[in-house]
Design a protein around this motif. Structure first.
Motif, PDB file in Angstrom:
ATOM      1  N   TRP A   1       0.824  -1.110  -0.029  1.00  0.00           N
ATOM      2  CA  TRP A   1      -0.088   0.090   0.002  1.00  0.00           C
ATOM      3  C   TRP A   1       0.837   1.425   0.039  1.00  0.00           C
ATOM      4  CZ3 TRP A   1      -0.181   3.694   3.738  1.00  0.00           C
ATOM      5  CH2 TRP A   1       0.349   3.476   4.897  1.00  0.00           C
ATOM      6  N   HIS A   2       2.133   1.184   0.599  1.00  0.00           N
ATOM      7  CA  HIS A   2       3.078   2.255   0.536  1.00  0.00           C
ATOM      8  C   HIS A   2       3.421   2.565  -1.168  1.00  0.00           C
ATOM      9  CE1 HIS A   2       3.985   1.281   4.933  1.00  0.00           C
ATOM     10  NE2 HIS A   2       3.338   2.439   4.857  1.00  0.00           N
ATOM     11  N   ALA A   3       3.823   1.667  -1.727  1.00  0.00           N
ATOM     12  CA  ALA A   3       4.131   1.459  -3.190  1.00  0.00           C
ATOM     13  C   ALA A   3       2.901   2.033  -3.689  1.00  0.00           C
ATOM     14  CB  ALA A   3       4.548   0.241  -3.468  1.00  0.00           C
ATOM     15  N   VAL A   4       1.714   1.535  -3.589  1.00  0.00           N
ATOM     16  CA  VAL A   4       0.810   2.166  -4.479  1.00  0.00           C
ATOM     17  C   VAL A   4       0.412   3.797  -4.225  1.00  0.00           C
ATOM     18  CG1 VAL A   4      -1.853   2.039  -4.636  1.00  0.00           C
ATOM     19  CG2 VAL A   4      -0.734   0.004  -4.325  1.00  0.00           C
ATOM     20  N   LEU A   5       0.622   4.298  -2.986  1.00  0.00           N
ATOM     21  CA  LEU A   5       0.497   5.529  -2.737  1.00  0.00           C
ATOM     22  C   LEU A   5       1.709   6.210  -3.487  1.00  0.00           C
ATOM     23  CD1 LEU A   5      -0.884   5.764   1.026  1.00  0.00           C
ATOM     24  CD2 LEU A   5      -2.152   6.034  -1.129  1.00  0.00           C
ATOM     25  N   SER A   6       2.908   5.660  -3.478  1.00  0.00           N
ATOM     26  CA  SER A   6       4.000   6.262  -3.975  1.00  0.00           C
ATOM     27  C   SER A   6       4.072   6.688  -5.463  1.00  0.00           C
ATOM     28  CB  SER A   6       5.075   5.478  -3.587  1.00  0.00           C
ATOM     29  OG  SER A   6       6.377   6.044  -4.130  1.00  0.00           O
ATOM     30  N   VAL A   7       3.490   5.362  -6.257  1.00  0.00           N
ATOM     31  CA  VAL A   7       3.225   5.564  -7.616  1.00  0.00           C
ATOM     32  C   VAL A   7       2.230   6.438  -8.081  1.00  0.00           C
ATOM     33  CG1 VAL A   7       2.832   4.001  -9.656  1.00  0.00           C
ATOM     34  CG2 VAL A   7       4.186   3.325  -8.065  1.00  0.00           C
ATOM     35  N   LEU A   8       1.157   6.253  -7.282  1.00  0.00           N
ATOM     36  CA  LEU A   8      -0.109   7.318  -7.695  1.00  0.00           C
ATOM     37  C   LEU A   8       0.345   8.564  -7.431  1.00  0.00           C
ATOM     38  CD1 LEU A   8      -2.872   6.959  -8.660  1.00  0.00           C
ATOM     39  CD2 LEU A   8      -3.489   7.104  -6.230  1.00  0.00           C
ATOM     40  N   ALA A   9       1.196   8.995  -6.269  1.00  0.00           N
ATOM     41  CA  ALA A   9       1.430  10.472  -6.087  1.00  0.00           C
ATOM     42  C   ALA A   9       2.468  10.863  -7.437  1.00  0.00           C
ATOM     43  CB  ALA A   9       2.362  10.525  -4.832  1.00  0.00           C
ATOM     44  N   MET A  10       3.339  10.041  -7.696  1.00  0.00           N
ATOM     45  CA  MET A  10       4.358  10.459  -8.874  1.00  0.00           C
ATOM     46  C   MET A  10       3.474  10.507 -10.210  1.00  0.00           C
ATOM     47  SD  MET A  10       7.505   8.204 -10.396  1.00  0.00           S
ATOM     48  CE  MET A  10       6.539   6.951 -11.248  1.00  0.00           C
ATOM     49  N   VAL A  11       2.422   9.905 -10.391  1.00  0.00           N
ATOM     50  CA  VAL A  11       1.769  10.044 -11.648  1.00  0.00           C
ATOM     51  C   VAL A  11       0.954  11.222 -11.619  1.00  0.00           C
ATOM     52  CG1 VAL A  11      -0.356   9.137 -12.872  1.00  0.00           C
ATOM     53  CG2 VAL A  11       1.220   7.555 -11.906  1.00  0.00           C
ATOM     54  N   LEU A  12       0.459  11.660 -10.362  1.00  0.00           N
ATOM     55  CA  LEU A  12      -0.166  12.776 -10.317  1.00  0.00           C
ATOM     56  C   LEU A  12       0.756  14.091 -10.422  1.00  0.00           C
ATOM     57  CD1 LEU A  12      -2.917  14.250  -9.749  1.00  0.00           C
ATOM     58  CD2 LEU A  12      -2.557  13.998  -7.228  1.00  0.00           C
TER      59      LEU A  12
ATOM     60  N   VAL B   1      -7.097  16.771 -13.073  1.00  0.00           N
ATOM     61  CA  VAL B   1      -6.633  16.133 -11.970  1.00  0.00           C
ATOM     62  C   VAL B   1      -7.615  14.882 -11.704  1.00  0.00           C
ATOM     63  CG1 VAL B   1      -6.545  15.907  -9.356  1.00  0.00           C
ATOM     64  CG2 VAL B   1      -5.548  17.957 -10.606  1.00  0.00           C
ATOM     65  N   TYR B   2      -8.823  14.954 -12.158  1.00  0.00           N
ATOM     66  CA  TYR B   2      -9.694  13.740 -12.002  1.00  0.00           C
ATOM     67  C   TYR B   2      -9.268  12.787 -13.047  1.00  0.00           C
ATOM     68  CZ  TYR B   2     -14.243  11.091 -12.832  1.00  0.00           C
ATOM     69  OH  TYR B   2     -15.080  10.104 -12.816  1.00  0.00           O
ATOM     70  N   TRP B   3      -9.149  13.179 -14.201  1.00  0.00           N
ATOM     71  CA  TRP B   3      -8.908  12.300 -15.304  1.00  0.00           C
ATOM     72  C   TRP B   3      -7.260  11.433 -14.932  1.00  0.00           C
ATOM     73  CZ3 TRP B   3     -12.247   9.611 -17.834  1.00  0.00           C
ATOM     74  CH2 TRP B   3     -13.464  10.122 -18.150  1.00  0.00           C
ATOM     75  N   THR B   4      -6.615  12.484 -14.497  1.00  0.00           N
ATOM     76  CA  THR B   4      -5.425  11.730 -14.264  1.00  0.00           C
ATOM     77  C   THR B   4      -5.313  10.715 -13.098  1.00  0.00           C
ATOM     78  OG1 THR B   4      -4.204  13.892 -14.762  1.00  0.00           O
ATOM     79  CG2 THR B   4      -2.981  12.568 -13.480  1.00  0.00           C
ATOM     80  N   LEU B   5      -6.210  11.041 -12.278  1.00  0.00           N
ATOM     81  CA  LEU B   5      -6.150   9.918 -11.067  1.00  0.00           C
ATOM     82  C   LEU B   5      -6.735   8.635 -11.323  1.00  0.00           C
ATOM     83  CD1 LEU B   5      -7.603  12.053  -8.133  1.00  0.00           C
ATOM     84  CD2 LEU B   5      -5.222  10.965  -8.249  1.00  0.00           C
TER      85      LEU B   5
ATOM     86  N   ILE C   1      -5.025   2.946 -12.730  1.00  0.00           N
ATOM     87  CA  ILE C   1      -4.633   1.758 -13.791  1.00  0.00           C
ATOM     88  C   ILE C   1      -3.290   1.553 -13.926  1.00  0.00           C
ATOM     89  CG2 ILE C   1      -5.034   1.009 -16.209  1.00  0.00           C
ATOM     90  CD1 ILE C   1      -7.602   2.649 -16.550  1.00  0.00           C
ATOM     91  N   ILE C   2      -2.376   2.703 -14.157  1.00  0.00           N
ATOM     92  CA  ILE C   2      -1.131   2.476 -14.383  1.00  0.00           C
ATOM     93  C   ILE C   2      -0.381   2.013 -12.820  1.00  0.00           C
ATOM     94  CG2 ILE C   2       1.046   3.985 -14.582  1.00  0.00           C
ATOM     95  CD1 ILE C   2      -0.412   5.889 -16.481  1.00  0.00           C
ATOM     96  N   THR C   3      -0.976   2.465 -11.614  1.00  0.00           N
ATOM     97  CA  THR C   3      -0.446   2.166 -10.437  1.00  0.00           C
ATOM     98  C   THR C   3      -0.819   0.704 -10.275  1.00  0.00           C
ATOM     99  OG1 THR C   3      -0.623   4.304  -9.738  1.00  0.00           O
ATOM    100  CG2 THR C   3      -0.657   2.323  -8.020  1.00  0.00           C
ATOM    101  N   ALA C   4      -1.748   0.253 -10.643  1.00  0.00           N
ATOM    102  CA  ALA C   4      -2.251  -1.430 -10.347  1.00  0.00           C
ATOM    103  C   ALA C   4      -1.439  -2.130 -11.347  1.00  0.00           C
ATOM    104  CB  ALA C   4      -3.701  -1.654 -10.546  1.00  0.00           C
ATOM    105  N   PHE C   5      -1.058  -1.792 -12.426  1.00  0.00           N
ATOM    106  CA  PHE C   5      -0.232  -2.531 -13.377  1.00  0.00           C
ATOM    107  C   PHE C   5       1.239  -2.461 -12.970  1.00  0.00           C
ATOM    108  CE2 PHE C   5       2.665  -2.946 -17.391  1.00  0.00           C
ATOM    109  CZ  PHE C   5       2.164  -3.826 -17.731  1.00  0.00           C
TER     110      PHE C   5
END
Length: 273
Positions: free
Chosen positions: A81-92, A119-123, A128-132
């Motif tokens: 879950w740390h990695a998920v938040l990290s990647v999602l924050a980087m994508v944003l 921001v909405y569409w980026t999230l 999807i990018i984060t999960a993959f």
């Protein structure tokens, strides 16, 4: 939820430059080849502008990696879950930076509504990018370095000696430190116990069944039946190759690979912290 709390020991910092180049290449390719978001209407040099967005993406990845690396080092253990938040924050972060570059290149006035919609569409895309990304990295690490994911009890069992009983009339029971046990293989009416002794691999055949061995060692959670014919000591796993259909385990000091059949894969993953 249990999946999200597993350890995620993939060394992000070791591949920061490579991953940054990959993300930059993806952004460049999407803009130059697919030309979305009205990019096809741009009258200037599309190649240079696409390269500009790629460079911005590369810079964002490098800056984010520099900022996030100390956090990654302080949070132990680093979990999925740390990695998920990290990647999602980087994508944003990448998306926001490219949004301002996009507004500058195409001379769009920045409004709050436009920014929030972006921001909405980026999230959405980011999820999807984060999960993959996280699942691919985790599965790759699971296949190659399973031992770093397991909760090992080697230190707690340092002085523990176990007994595996031989049921034949003239048989001798086998006593050995549990940390030396590698795996037990069923062979017709016997079992072959493979263990380390003074740095050398030893094999002893006992007249018993795999079920009886599991009964003898039932108090130890690291003793795991991974196949109908194999029982393995999880503490001694050094690597694994395979997928959801099964794994081949390697154990320290042993040239033989131990199979994990498809039936036992979910149970093996339940041992991952």
């Amino acid at each position: 939820m249990s999946f999200l709390t597993r350890k995620y020991p993939f060394p992000e910092g070791d591949h920061q430059l490579r991953d940054s180049l990959v993300y930059a290449g993806i952004v460049f390719a999407i803009l130059y080849l697919l030309q979305p978001f009205g990019f096809s209407m741009y009258q200037g040099n599309k190649l240079l502008v696409s390269m500009l967005f790629g460079v911005v993406t590369f810079g964002c990845c490098c800056v984010y990696g520099f900022v996030a690396k100390p956090l990654h080092a302080r949070v132990v253990p680093w979990r999925i879950w740390h990695a998920v938040l990290s990647v999602l924050a980087m994508v944003l972060w990448i998306g926001v930076c490219n949004f301002f570059v996009f507004s500058w290149v195409f001379h769009y006035a920045i409004t709050l509504g436009m920014f929030l919609q972006f921001v909405y569409w980026t999230l959405i895309v980011g999820v999807i990018i984060t999960a993959f990304s996280v699942s691919m990295n985790y599965q790759r690490h699971l296949r190659s370095q399973l031992e770093t994911l397991l909760n090992k009890t080697t230190d707690e069992q340092r002085d523990v000696v176990v007994t595996i009983r031989d049921t034949s009339v003239r048989g001798n029971d086998l006593q050995l430190p549990i940390n030396d046990l590698l795996f037990v293989e069923a062979q017709k009416n016997n079992v072959a116990v493979n263990y380390m002794q003074e740095g050398k691999l030893r094999t002893v055949e006992l007249h018993t069944t795999l079920t009886a061995v599991l009964d003898d060692l039932q108090a130890y959670e690291n003793i795991f039946q991974c196949h109908r014919s194999f029982v393995v000591n999880l503490n001694n796993i050094t690597s694994a190759q395979g997928n959801s259909n099964g794994y081949q385990l390697r154990l320290g000091g042993c040239p033989t690979t131990v199979p994990v059949s498809r039936t036992y894969v979910p149970k093996l993953r339940s041992f991952i912290a």
